[in-house]
Design a protein around this motif. Structure first.
Motif, PDB file in Angstrom:
ATOM      1  N   GLN A 291       0.804  -1.286  -0.005  1.00 58.61           N
ATOM      2  CA  GLN A 291      -0.022   0.124  -0.025  1.00 58.61           C
ATOM      3  C   GLN A 291       0.928   1.216   0.012  1.00 58.61           C
ATOM      4  N   SER A 292       2.064   1.195   0.224  1.00 57.63           N
ATOM      5  CA  SER A 292       3.006   2.224   0.229  1.00 57.63           C
ATOM      6  C   SER A 292       3.142   3.123  -0.806  1.00 57.63           C
ATOM      7  N   ALA A 293       2.943   2.306  -2.145  1.00 55.45           N
ATOM      8  CA  ALA A 293       2.987   3.226  -3.343  1.00 55.45           C
ATOM      9  C   ALA A 293       1.909   3.804  -3.818  1.00 55.45           C
ATOM     10  N   ALA A 294       0.730   3.792  -2.942  1.00 61.26           N
ATOM     11  CA  ALA A 294      -0.532   4.651  -2.977  1.00 61.26           C
ATOM     12  C   ALA A 294      -0.558   5.858  -2.503  1.00 61.26           C
ATOM     13  N   GLY A 295       0.597   6.751  -2.481  1.00 64.55           N
ATOM     14  CA  GLY A 295       0.431   7.837  -2.162  1.00 64.55           C
ATOM     15  C   GLY A 295       0.905   8.180  -0.690  1.00 64.55           C
ATOM     16  N   LYS A 296       1.497   7.045  -0.036  1.00 64.47           N
ATOM     17  CA  LYS A 296       2.120   7.243   1.323  1.00 64.47           C
ATOM     18  C   LYS A 296       3.261   8.049   1.365  1.00 64.47           C
ATOM     19  N   VAL A 297       3.704   8.418   2.650  1.00 64.65           N
ATOM     20  CA  VAL A 297       4.931   9.603   2.299  1.00 64.65           C
ATOM     21  C   VAL A 297       5.905   8.898   1.686  1.00 64.65           C
ATOM     22  N   PRO A 298       6.705   7.817   1.829  1.00 62.75           N
ATOM     23  CA  PRO A 298       7.751   7.459   1.025  1.00 62.75           C
ATOM     24  C   PRO A 298       7.496   7.249  -0.421  1.00 62.75           C
ATOM     25  N   ASP A 299       6.424   6.971  -0.720  1.00 62.09           N
ATOM     26  CA  ASP A 299       6.108   7.408  -2.222  1.00 62.09           C
ATOM     27  C   ASP A 299       5.980   8.722  -2.955  1.00 62.09           C
ATOM     28  N   TYR A 300       5.487   9.534  -2.006  1.00 57.16           N
ATOM     29  CA  TYR A 300       5.354  10.953  -2.100  1.00 57.16           C
ATOM     30  C   TYR A 300       6.887  11.467  -2.152  1.00 57.16           C
ATOM     31  N   VAL A 301       7.540  11.274  -1.416  1.00 53.85           N
ATOM     32  CA  VAL A 301       8.987  11.836  -1.214  1.00 53.85           C
ATOM     33  C   VAL A 301      10.016  11.383  -2.146  1.00 53.85           C
ATOM     34  N   SER A 302       9.757  10.213  -2.517  1.00 52.56           N
ATOM     35  CA  SER A 302      10.687   9.498  -3.618  1.00 52.56           C
ATOM     36  C   SER A 302      10.355   9.975  -4.888  1.00 52.56           C
ATOM     37  N   GLY A 303       9.229  10.358  -5.221  1.00 48.61           N
ATOM     38  CA  GLY A 303       8.757  11.050  -6.343  1.00 48.61           C
ATOM     39  C   GLY A 303       9.501  12.615  -6.466  1.00 48.61           C
ATOM     40  N   LEU A 304       9.439  13.237  -5.344  1.00 44.97           N
ATOM     41  CA  LEU A 304      10.052  14.426  -5.551  1.00 44.97           C
ATOM     42  C   LEU A 304      11.403  14.373  -5.864  1.00 44.97           C
ATOM     43  N   ALA A 305      12.115  13.296  -5.010  1.00 44.58           N
ATOM     44  CA  ALA A 305      13.530  13.139  -5.358  1.00 44.58           C
ATOM     45  C   ALA A 305      13.748  12.705  -6.959  1.00 44.58           C
ATOM     46  N   ARG A 306      12.882  11.797  -7.546  1.00 49.30           N
ATOM     47  CA  ARG A 306      13.064  11.220  -8.900  1.00 49.30           C
ATOM     48  C   ARG A 306      12.923  12.366  -9.786  1.00 49.30           C
ATOM     49  N   ALA A 307      11.980  13.330  -9.620  1.00 47.01           N
ATOM     50  CA  ALA A 307      11.676  14.415 -10.316  1.00 47.01           C
ATOM     51  C   ALA A 307      12.856  15.290 -10.377  1.00 47.01           C
ATOM     52  N   ALA A 308      13.669  15.433  -9.144  1.00 47.08           N
ATOM     53  CA  ALA A 308      14.706  16.283  -9.108  1.00 47.08           C
ATOM     54  C   ALA A 308      15.871  15.765  -9.480  1.00 47.08           C
ATOM     55  N   GLY A 309      16.139  14.497  -9.833  1.00 45.12           N
ATOM     56  CA  GLY A 309      17.228  13.619 -10.336  1.00 45.12           C
ATOM     57  C   GLY A 309      18.137  13.440  -9.124  1.00 45.12           C
ATOM     58  N   LEU A 310      17.565  13.344  -7.877  1.00 44.99           N
ATOM     59  CA  LEU A 310      18.399  12.826  -6.537  1.00 44.99           C
ATOM     60  C   LEU A 310      18.151  11.505  -6.000  1.00 44.99           C
ATOM     61  N   PRO A 311      18.824  10.853  -5.590  1.00 45.51           N
ATOM     62  CA  PRO A 311      18.696   9.408  -4.947  1.00 45.51           C
ATOM     63  C   PRO A 311      17.859   9.603  -3.641  1.00 45.51           C
ATOM     64  N   ALA A 312      16.955   8.636  -3.449  1.00 47.32           N
ATOM     65  CA  ALA A 312      16.128   8.651  -2.270  1.00 47.32           C
ATOM     66  C   ALA A 312      16.585   7.271  -1.533  1.00 47.32           C
ATOM     67  N   TYR A 313      16.581   7.403  -0.240  1.00 50.15           N
ATOM     68  CA  TYR A 313      16.899   6.361   0.630  1.00 50.15           C
ATOM     69  C   TYR A 313      15.781   6.114   1.496  1.00 50.15           C
ATOM     70  N   LEU A 314      15.516   4.833   2.004  1.00 49.05           N
ATOM     71  CA  LEU A 314      14.470   4.330   2.486  1.00 49.05           C
ATOM     72  C   LEU A 314      14.901   3.793   3.851  1.00 49.05           C
ATOM     73  N   ALA A 315      14.158   4.095   5.071  1.00 48.00           N
ATOM     74  CA  ALA A 315      14.294   3.424   6.224  1.00 48.00           C
ATOM     75  C   ALA A 315      12.746   3.099   6.689  1.00 48.00           C
ATOM     76  N   ALA A 316      12.629   1.930   7.173  1.00 48.53           N
ATOM     77  CA  ALA A 316      11.523   1.358   7.593  1.00 48.53           C
ATOM     78  C   ALA A 316      11.326   0.336   8.534  1.00 48.53           C
ATOM     79  N   GLY A 317      10.424   0.454   9.362  1.00 48.32           N
ATOM     80  CA  GLY A 317      10.426  -0.548  10.435  1.00 48.32           C
ATOM     81  C   GLY A 317      10.346  -2.109  10.247  1.00 48.32           C
ATOM     82  N   SER A 318       9.632  -2.137   8.948  1.00 44.32           N
ATOM     83  CA  SER A 318       9.863  -3.510   8.318  1.00 44.32           C
ATOM     84  C   SER A 318       9.310  -3.067   6.792  1.00 44.32           C
ATOM     85  N   ILE A 319      10.066  -4.144   5.746  1.00 44.97           N
ATOM     86  CA  ILE A 319      10.070  -3.876   4.579  1.00 44.97           C
ATOM     87  C   ILE A 319       9.415  -5.064   3.941  1.00 44.97           C
TER      88      ILE A 319
END
Length: 362
Positions: A291-319
């Motif tokens: 469900q994370s790809a449906a507009g949750k924070v990591p999806d939104y933030v990684s989308g901003l990074a992708r648009a800016a050409g930057l790397p995005a890193y993820l830390a999660a309690g569980s993956i």
């Protein structure tokens, strides 16, 4: 070369706030890359912590305390936020959230307190409403909130139906004429959920078990919500109508519109501007899943990074889902040797995760 790194995680529900996770990730990152400039931008997506994120991001915001009916009828202390431009932010988790329960009440929990807080904000003269509806404890279709705002939901004898999802099964008449007019600048629902009200992807089937409903109770709630939709006569397949146990449906019936929660918080924080001026972004949440790809924070933030050409890193309690869109990912549960240890000391393991992610930078 030194990096400028933005830390923009969501809260790790039940274990750590977004602000404490952001700070811990940044501390761990700096232990490996001390020359990097770190920028903290704790996020939310319409769930628990959205009010805190706006209060931090918008200077001049005023928190207004209120006492409302909690999800099982016991009064609780809550608050809503008045922004300088006359917008009121009301967070469902504050008034009717799962965190207010000592035990699950899947059939009887109500959104009445949420409606009371909305009514209070309108009475205070709010010119626009932002309604953050994540973290709900109920599956009542937003009926409790509508009644608190002035709707009349009646059974065959003309009596008010019982509170909670169970009561919707007795609904025969819905009179919404007592609802207040929308404020001049409208009502926006902040949510990361796009599910419809009914069906296999609906409020009862998907979210009922998270609120303690067993298979039999899910069937009861599905039938009750079906009855609710039939009486109100509004489309049950509207995007987001299944959010917060169907509260999205009730609010859409009032005339509210749905808006991506993470995007609204990000705009208030000025996150798009921060990201474009950075070299990397670190985000996260308690559980990264399908469900994370449906507009949750990591999806939104990684989308901003992708648009800016930057790397995005993820830390999660569980993956529990692929992390292909991230330059690297770290699971607190894996680092801690189990989910219980990670939850018990989330900030400690967030620091470890921050260090792990920094070590992957080439």
């Amino acid at each position: 070369m030194p990096y400028s790194v933005v830390f923009a995680p969501d809260s790790f529900k039940g274990s750590a706030s977004a602000a404490s996770v952001a700070a811990a990730l940044a501390e761990g990152w700096s232990s490996v890359r001390p020359g990097d400039r770190v920028l903290l931008a704790p996020m939310a997506d319409g769930g628990e912590g959205t009010l805190d994120a706006f209060e931090l991001a918008v200077p001049g915001s005023v928190r207004r305390p209120i006492r409302v009916t909690g999800p099982v009828g016991v009064e609780v202390d809550a608050s809503w936020l008045l922004l300088p431009d006359g917008t009121a932010l009301v967070e469902l988790a504050e008034t009717s959230g799962l965190g207010l329960l000592t035990a699950f009440e899947p059939l009887d929990a109500t959104t009445a307190g949420f409606g009371q807080a909305i009514a209070e904000a309108l009475a205070a003269g709010a010119t626009r409403l932002l309604l953050a509806i994540g973290g709900s404890s109920s599956t009542d279709g937003g009926a409790g909130a509508l009644v608190a705002l002035g709707a009349r939901l009646l059974d065959a004898e003309g009596r008010p139906i019982c509170a909670g999802g169970r009561g919707l099964a007795d609904l025969v008449t819905a009179d919404l004429t007592g609802l207040p007019p929308l404020p001049p600048r409208g009502v926006r629902i902040l949510s990361d959920v796009t599910n419809p009200l009914l069906g296999s992807l609906g409020a009862a089937a998907v979210f009922g078990p998270q609120k303690g409903a067993d298979a039999g109770q899910v069937a009861v709630l599905e039938a009750a919500l079906t009855r609710f939709a039939a009486v109100l006569g509004r489309p049950s397949d509207a995007v987001g109508s299944g959010a917060a146990g169907g509260t999205g449906y009730g609010l859409l019936a009032w005339g509210a519109v749905l808006a991506p929660g993470a995007e609204a918080v990000g705009d208030a924080l000025g996150l798009p501007r921060l990201v474009t001026s950075a070299d990397a972004v670190v985000t996260g949440e308690g559980r990264f899943d399908s469900q994370s790809a449906a507009g949750k924070v990591p999806d939104y933030v990684s989308g901003l990074a992708r648009a800016a050409g930057l790397p995005a890193y993820l830390a999660a309690g569980s993956i529990e889902a692929p992390t292909d869109s991230f330059a690297a990912a770290a699971s607190l549960s894996a680092l801690a040797g189990g989910s219980a240890a990670a939850i018990a000391d989330a900030t400690r393991w967030a620091r470890v995760a921050g260090a792990e992610l920094a070590a992957t930078v080439v």
